[in-house]
Every structure is written in C-alpha cells, then in structure tokens.
Design a protein around this motif. Sequence first.
Motif: not given
Length: 249
Positions: A31-32, A137-139, A180-184, A245-247
């Motif tokens: 996903y990253c 971004i992976a949190l 930071m919209p979610l992509r995974g 994704r960032n920004g």
Amino acid sequence: MNLFEFFATIERYHTIQNPTSEEKLDLAIRYCGIRDGMRILDVGCGKGWLMRRIASQFDVQVTGLEIHRTFANEARRLVAAENLANRIEIVEGPALEFHPEPACFDVVMCIGASFALNGFESALDWMSQAAKRGGAIALGEVFAMGLPYPPEVSLGSRASTDYPDRTLWATVETMCAHGMPLRGLVEASTDDWHRYHSLHWQAGMDWALENPGNPDAALLNDRDGMRRAIELDGRYMGWAIFVARNGLD
C-alpha cells in the motif's frame, strides 16, 4: 524494574511488536508503494522487523528511530546478520530529538509508536513535515471498536489513557483533516491480538520462574491486565495500519 526493563522483558519473544502478522505487514508495504531509490523513515522501529523486510526487498535507504537501547541493539544485530547495514541506519534516542529536513522522506512510518511523537494528532503533524508531498504515511494506531467500554474492565488511569474514544472512521477523518487521504487499511484481527498478548504472558511467566520471589513478577503477570487484554482488545479496541498520501486534500 523501570519502563525500559519492563518492555525488554515482556517483549523478549516478539519479533513483530504489534498485533499484526507478516502477511499484513507485507500488505502495508504494498500500500505504501515502495520502490527502489526511496528514502524511508521508521519511527519507533523496535527490533526492526518491518524495515529489514523492506530493505531486503528494495534498494532503499531506511532510517529507524528507537529510544529503547535493548531494541536498538537487537535491530542493529539483525541488520548486520542480514547484511543490510548499507541500507539501514538505526538512530538511538527520543524521536522528537531527531530533526529531519522538511519533506525529505518518500515514506514515513510509525507503526504502533505514536506515543513517541506525543500522541496520535501530534504524530500526524510531525510525520507530515518529514514526508514529501504525495509521499506515503503509514501509521499503526489503536481505535475504539465499540463504545462505551465496559466499566468493569476499563478501570484505572492506565486503562483510561490506553483505550481511545476515537472510532475507526473518526481516525480516518482526522487523518483526512491533516491532508492525509487514506489509500490503504490493514486491520488487526482478534487472533492477531491473542498472538501478541500470548507472547507477553509467556515472557512474564518464564521470567517469574527464572526469578523466584522477585516482586516484579506481579507486574509482569498482572491478572487485571490480562483480563483487559482478553475482554477489550480485538472486541472493543482495535488496531490498524492506516496508509495515506501526504499533503493532499
């Protein structure tokens, strides 16, 4: 027994120090969107399983931040054993004392260690500054699966700080509000929680057998803590890796 000694003892059998699995971490890596040539930052890298996995698959440069000396030393040992020292650097010390240049990393990860950045929302702000615009971004973070928590289980000050009142969707919304919209999304299962806690219980019991009569055995084999783990984690409290994704709006 201080906090560092406690975690060194209770997590001595863990290779993955969160309620997840190799398969789920591999999914988070996909996903990253990691590719050769990227720079990656792993905040609270622990023993370094995730960054070693990435560096073994891609020609990347990874920086791991870890405050716990025992875990940092173990990560260095494993990095050397796997011949990855040319791709991985371990920086020992508080994460907030590491000052990266703005927007210098393609991927910024903090898997189960937002406390190292003063909590969930503070971690988002810090990570967004370190990551490139459009970077990943992976949190890894806890969330509430069911509210309210059972009052007979969520007792005491530690429980009240460990168990958030932020749901899965509220977590996603907060990340979106930080650009930071979610992509995974990779969510822990009840079995993931049980694997994670079972290693804690085994380590605590084994330590007590190795150190008969030591008063710290009670801390490592806390029955109330076991009850909270069984009745809350995976049922009322969840854990997931949120990849964004960032920004971006």
